[in-house]
Design an enzyme around this catalytic site. Structure first.
Site, PDB file in Angstrom:
ATOM      1  N   ARG A  15      17.348  89.151  51.041  1.00  0.00           N
ATOM      2  CA  ARG A  15      17.355  88.803  52.473  1.00  0.00           C
ATOM      3  C   ARG A  15      17.436  90.057  53.338  1.00  0.00           C
ATOM      4  O   ARG A  15      16.912  90.074  54.467  1.00  0.00           O
ATOM      5  CB  ARG A  15      18.493  87.812  52.747  1.00  0.00           C
ATOM      6  CG  ARG A  15      18.138  86.431  52.187  1.00  0.00           C
ATOM      7  CD  ARG A  15      19.292  85.452  52.112  1.00  0.00           C
ATOM      8  NE  ARG A  15      18.804  84.212  51.476  1.00  0.00           N
ATOM      9  CZ  ARG A  15      19.578  83.233  51.031  1.00  0.00           C
ATOM     10  NH1 ARG A  15      20.900  83.323  51.137  1.00  0.00           N
ATOM     11  NH2 ARG A  15      19.052  82.158  50.475  1.00  0.00           N
ATOM     12  N   GLY A  48      13.222  73.473  46.964  1.00  0.00           N
ATOM     13  CA  GLY A  48      13.005  74.609  47.878  1.00  0.00           C
ATOM     14  C   GLY A  48      14.351  75.097  48.380  1.00  0.00           C
ATOM     15  O   GLY A  48      15.040  75.870  47.704  1.00  0.00           O
ATOM     16  N   LEU A  53      11.989  80.969  41.482  1.00  0.00           N
ATOM     17  CA  LEU A  53      13.088  80.026  41.648  1.00  0.00           C
ATOM     18  C   LEU A  53      12.524  78.694  42.156  1.00  0.00           C
ATOM     19  O   LEU A  53      12.707  77.645  41.543  1.00  0.00           O
ATOM     20  CB  LEU A  53      14.114  80.603  42.644  1.00  0.00           C
ATOM     21  CG  LEU A  53      15.319  79.721  42.999  1.00  0.00           C
ATOM     22  CD1 LEU A  53      16.178  79.441  41.771  1.00  0.00           C
ATOM     23  CD2 LEU A  53      16.180  80.399  44.084  1.00  0.00           C
ATOM     24  N   ARG A  75      -4.749  98.859  79.460  1.00  0.00           N
ATOM     25  CA  ARG A  75      -5.423  97.699  80.073  1.00  0.00           C
ATOM     26  C   ARG A  75      -5.218  97.707  81.589  1.00  0.00           C
ATOM     27  O   ARG A  75      -4.083  97.645  82.083  1.00  0.00           O
ATOM     28  CB  ARG A  75      -4.827  96.422  79.472  1.00  0.00           C
ATOM     29  CG  ARG A  75      -5.310  95.142  80.095  1.00  0.00           C
ATOM     30  CD  ARG A  75      -6.713  94.829  79.699  1.00  0.00           C
ATOM     31  NE  ARG A  75      -7.109  93.494  80.128  1.00  0.00           N
ATOM     32  CZ  ARG A  75      -8.365  93.091  80.170  1.00  0.00           C
ATOM     33  NH1 ARG A  75      -9.345  93.915  79.824  1.00  0.00           N
ATOM     34  NH2 ARG A  75      -8.656  91.864  80.545  1.00  0.00           N
ATOM     35  N   GLU A 133      12.907  83.121  51.262  1.00  0.00           N
ATOM     36  CA  GLU A 133      14.232  83.668  50.917  1.00  0.00           C
ATOM     37  C   GLU A 133      15.348  82.990  51.725  1.00  0.00           C
ATOM     38  O   GLU A 133      16.336  83.611  52.111  1.00  0.00           O
ATOM     39  CB  GLU A 133      14.236  85.188  51.022  1.00  0.00           C
ATOM     40  CG  GLU A 133      13.192  85.757  50.080  1.00  0.00           C
ATOM     41  CD  GLU A 133      13.449  87.143  49.559  1.00  0.00           C
ATOM     42  OE1 GLU A 133      14.607  87.555  49.532  1.00  0.00           O
ATOM     43  OE2 GLU A 133      12.462  87.779  49.167  1.00  0.00           O
TER      44      GLU A 133
HETATM   45  N1  CAA Z   1      26.589  85.477  45.413  1.00  0.00           N
HETATM   46  C1  CAA Z   1      27.236  85.108  44.281  1.00  0.00           C
HETATM   47  N2  CAA Z   1      27.613  83.820  44.027  1.00  0.00           N
HETATM   48  C2  CAA Z   1      27.331  82.901  44.979  1.00  0.00           C
HETATM   49  C3  CAA Z   1      26.653  83.226  46.176  1.00  0.00           C
HETATM   50  C4  CAA Z   1      26.288  84.575  46.367  1.00  0.00           C
HETATM   51  N3  CAA Z   1      25.643  84.951  47.477  1.00  0.00           N
HETATM   52  N4  CAA Z   1      26.515  82.104  46.922  1.00  0.00           N
HETATM   53  C5  CAA Z   1      27.091  81.111  46.220  1.00  0.00           C
HETATM   54  N5  CAA Z   1      27.564  81.596  45.058  1.00  0.00           N
HETATM   55  C6  CAA Z   1      28.243  80.819  44.021  1.00  0.00           C
HETATM   56  C7  CAA Z   1      29.352  79.959  44.620  1.00  0.00           C
HETATM   57  O1  CAA Z   1      30.568  80.661  44.672  1.00  0.00           O
HETATM   58  C8  CAA Z   1      29.403  78.789  43.677  1.00  0.00           C
HETATM   59  O2  CAA Z   1      30.160  79.166  42.525  1.00  0.00           O
HETATM   60  P1  CAA Z   1      31.293  78.182  41.914  1.00  0.00           P
HETATM   61  O3  CAA Z   1      30.528  76.961  41.452  1.00  0.00           O
HETATM   62  O4  CAA Z   1      31.878  78.957  40.784  1.00  0.00           O
HETATM   63  O5  CAA Z   1      32.228  77.895  43.019  1.00  0.00           O
HETATM   64  C9  CAA Z   1      27.950  78.627  43.214  1.00  0.00           C
HETATM   65  O6  CAA Z   1      27.307  79.902  43.438  1.00  0.00           O
HETATM   66  C10 CAA Z   1      27.206  77.550  43.976  1.00  0.00           C
HETATM   67  O7  CAA Z   1      27.320  77.857  45.362  1.00  0.00           O
HETATM   68  P2  CAA Z   1      27.231  76.742  46.484  1.00  0.00           P
HETATM   69  O8  CAA Z   1      28.126  75.612  46.106  1.00  0.00           O
HETATM   70  O9  CAA Z   1      27.409  77.406  47.802  1.00  0.00           O
HETATM   71  O10 CAA Z   1      25.723  76.245  46.297  1.00  0.00           O
HETATM   72  P3  CAA Z   1      24.933  75.066  47.007  1.00  0.00           P
HETATM   73  O11 CAA Z   1      24.262  74.283  45.955  1.00  0.00           O
HETATM   74  O12 CAA Z   1      25.801  74.395  48.009  1.00  0.00           O
HETATM   75  O13 CAA Z   1      23.717  75.764  47.799  1.00  0.00           O
HETATM   76  C11 CAA Z   1      22.474  77.249  49.160  1.00  0.00           C
HETATM   77  C12 CAA Z   1      23.694  76.992  48.252  1.00  0.00           C
HETATM   78  C13 CAA Z   1      22.943  78.300  50.119  1.00  0.00           C
HETATM   79  C14 CAA Z   1      21.963  76.062  49.920  1.00  0.00           C
HETATM   80  C15 CAA Z   1      21.389  77.769  48.206  1.00  0.00           C
HETATM   81  O14 CAA Z   1      20.858  76.716  47.457  1.00  0.00           O
HETATM   82  C16 CAA Z   1      20.296  78.511  48.902  1.00  0.00           C
HETATM   83  O15 CAA Z   1      20.461  79.688  49.270  1.00  0.00           O
HETATM   84  N6  CAA Z   1      19.123  77.849  49.091  1.00  0.00           N
HETATM   85  C17 CAA Z   1      17.948  78.530  49.601  1.00  0.00           C
HETATM   86  C18 CAA Z   1      17.093  78.952  48.457  1.00  0.00           C
HETATM   87  C19 CAA Z   1      16.272  80.133  48.779  1.00  0.00           C
HETATM   88  O16 CAA Z   1      16.668  81.038  49.501  1.00  0.00           O
HETATM   89  N7  CAA Z   1      15.088  80.192  48.171  1.00  0.00           N
HETATM   90  C20 CAA Z   1      14.249  81.333  48.308  1.00  0.00           C
HETATM   91  C21 CAA Z   1      13.249  81.368  47.204  1.00  0.00           C
HETATM   92  S1  CAA Z   1      12.771  82.990  46.741  1.00  0.00           S
HETATM   93  C22 CAA Z   1      11.619  83.514  47.839  1.00  0.00           C
HETATM   94  O17 CAA Z   1      11.410  82.939  48.856  1.00  0.00           O
HETATM   95  C23 CAA Z   1      10.965  84.792  47.441  1.00  0.00           C
HETATM   96  C24 CAA Z   1       9.684  85.048  48.162  1.00  0.00           C
HETATM   97  O18 CAA Z   1       8.702  84.393  47.963  1.00  0.00           O
HETATM   98  C25 CAA Z   1       9.597  86.203  49.043  1.00  0.00           C
END
Ligand code: CAA
Length: 381
Positions: free
Chosen positions: A244, A131, A125, A269, A364
């Site tokens: 998460r 990020g 992603l 210790r 995450e």
């Molecule tokens: N489940 C299902 N749908 C969801 C959801 C969920 N948990 N959360 C939001 N949605 C839906 C919303 O309902 C919305 O839908 P509609 O447009 O139909 O209303 C849509 O998704 C967009 O949601 P938001 O408006 O809340 O989205 P946003 O742009 O404001 O941002 C955020 C949300 C929470 C900031 C998100 O961008 C986020 O979680 N960012 C962090 C990214 C992240 O965690 N990255 C990790 C990378 S992977 C990793 O790290 C793996 C590794 O190496 C171990």
């Protein structure tokens, strides 16, 4: 209300604990030092069903519940947190979305071998400029005939070095605003135009194979679109809810591992003529470490329970991840304090726990993102 594990889960914990102590822990420091991807440890975990704990047995999984998954990730992370995240990514971020959103053909082809651990999966992603703001990704996918052509680069891909296939997010409708027009693809490492960039040299979880993945005019068959076109952002966030919980369990394992080691050391210790465990200063540190670790465990179990029983478990998952990751950092910090000077050197294990704990507050979703998600949930409606 029963807050203890039932007999079945306790037996699972004992079996995985024995396995982790005998088969995984002896090699953990080696992999940490050499930064090699631990293929041999992954293979052993696969034999126990740990690459697909919750996946359907018809598709190579162990068919267990989310609590079993949490127990497994905690026990493995207690001795080797790099391996903990390797398993978590394969289970939660690769197998889960394919099981939930995949077609029958996709499940046969991509879930079965990965849940059985014959192959390794990753999740793509994050990009250099996307990020926390994951919706602003720029990797593009354009449909040409019966193939999507992908261009872009993903960074910090956990398992990337070893991944046989990845679940990857790309923009299929660039005209749509941020977070809209994203779709999900399953991409094999052998597809033309798929290449690995520079492996990252990290502070902790050094053997989890984090690398950049580059796509240059990479043709992806139409049938490798996962879920509907434009559904990618929701799939990404829903997948991260489960991920998460895995990271909460990893953080819990780091905390419990650091605590166990600090308790043992404090009894051995001797300073001022008696074991340091008899000093109140040390006792208070251990008491705080144990209390916080226990609270993190209860929150992580609750999130696992919610995942198995609720349509949306976003709130429970974010709370568990936020709390457990911050606890892991505090506990590992104090473990070094208990060890004193020995805690700071690599011959003793707690400095590894301290380095490994740090990332749990970042990947995450950072702690700040978890707070955003939690606040949005409690303020809505
Ligand atoms: N489940 C299902 N749908 C969801 C959801 C969920 N948990 N959360 C939001 N949605 C839906 C919303 O309902 C919305 O839908 P509609 O447009 O139909 O209303 C849509 O998704 C967009 O949601 P938001 O408006 O809340 O989205 P946003 O742009 O404001 O941002 C955020 C949300 C929470 C900031 C998100 O961008 C986020 O979680 N960012 C962090 C990214 C992240 O965690 N990255 C990790 C990378 S992977 C990793 O790290 C793996 C590794 O190496 C171990």
């Amino acid at each position: 209300m029963n807050l203890e594990l039932d007999e079945e889960h306790q037996m699972l914990r004992e079996n995985i604990r024995r396995f982790a102590e005998e088969e995984i822990e002896p090699k953990a420091a080696h992999y940490d030092r050499t930064r090699e991807f631990p293929y041999e440890s992954v293979k052993k975990c696969a034999e126990l069903g740990l690459m697909g704990v919750m996946a359907d047995p018809n598709y190579g999984g162990a068919g267990l519940d989310s609590l079993s998954y949490v127990v497994a990730i905690e026990e493995i992370s207690k001795v080797d947190a790099s391996l903990g995240v390797i398993l978590s990514v394969n289970n939660s971020l690769f197998c889960h979305p394919i099981e939930k959103y995949g077609t029958e053909d996709q499940k046969r082809k991509y879930l079965a071998p990965f849940a059985a651990g014959r192959k390794i999966g990753a999740y793509c992603l994050t990009e250099a400029n996307a990020g926390s703001d994951a919706g602003s990704i720029r990797t593009s996918a354009v449909l040409q005939g019966d193939r999507w052509i992908l261009n872009g680069a993903k960074v910090f891909v956990t398992n990337g070095i070893a991944a046989d296939a990845v679940v990857l997010y790309a923009k299929t409708d660039p005209a749509a605003g941020s977070a809209k027009g994203i779709s999900t693809f399953i991409i094999e490492r052998t597809f033309p135009g798929y290449s690995l960039g520079k492996p990252e040299t990290k502070m902790g979880i050094t053997s989890s194979g984090s690398v950049e993945i580059v796509l240059e005019n990479c043709p992806v068959p139409k049938e490798n679109l996962l879920g509907g076109e434009g559904q990618g952002f929701k799939i990404a966030l829903q997948t991260l809810d489960g991920g998460r919980i895995g990271i909460a369990a990893q953080a819990l394992g780091i905390a419990q591992g650091a605590l166990d080691k600090a308790v043992r050391y404090s009894k051995e210790r001797v300073q001022f003529g008696k074991p340091i465990s008899e000093q109140q200063a040390i006792q208070w540190m251990l008491a705080d470490m144990a209390t916080e670790t226990d609270a993190a465990r209860l929150m992580t179990y609750r999130a696992a329970y919610a995942k198995d029983n609720k349509e949306r478990y976003t709130l429970e998952a974010s709370m568990a991840k936020l709390f457990a990751s911050e606890v892991a950092n505090r506990v590992a910090y104090k473990a070094i304090q208990v060890f004193g000077g020995y805690g700071y050197i690599a011959e003793y294990p707690v400095e590894r726990y301290y380095r490994d704990a740090r990332i749990t507050e970042i990947y995450e979703g950072t702690s700040e993102i978890q707070r955003m998600v939690i606040a949005a949930n409690i303020l809505k409606g």
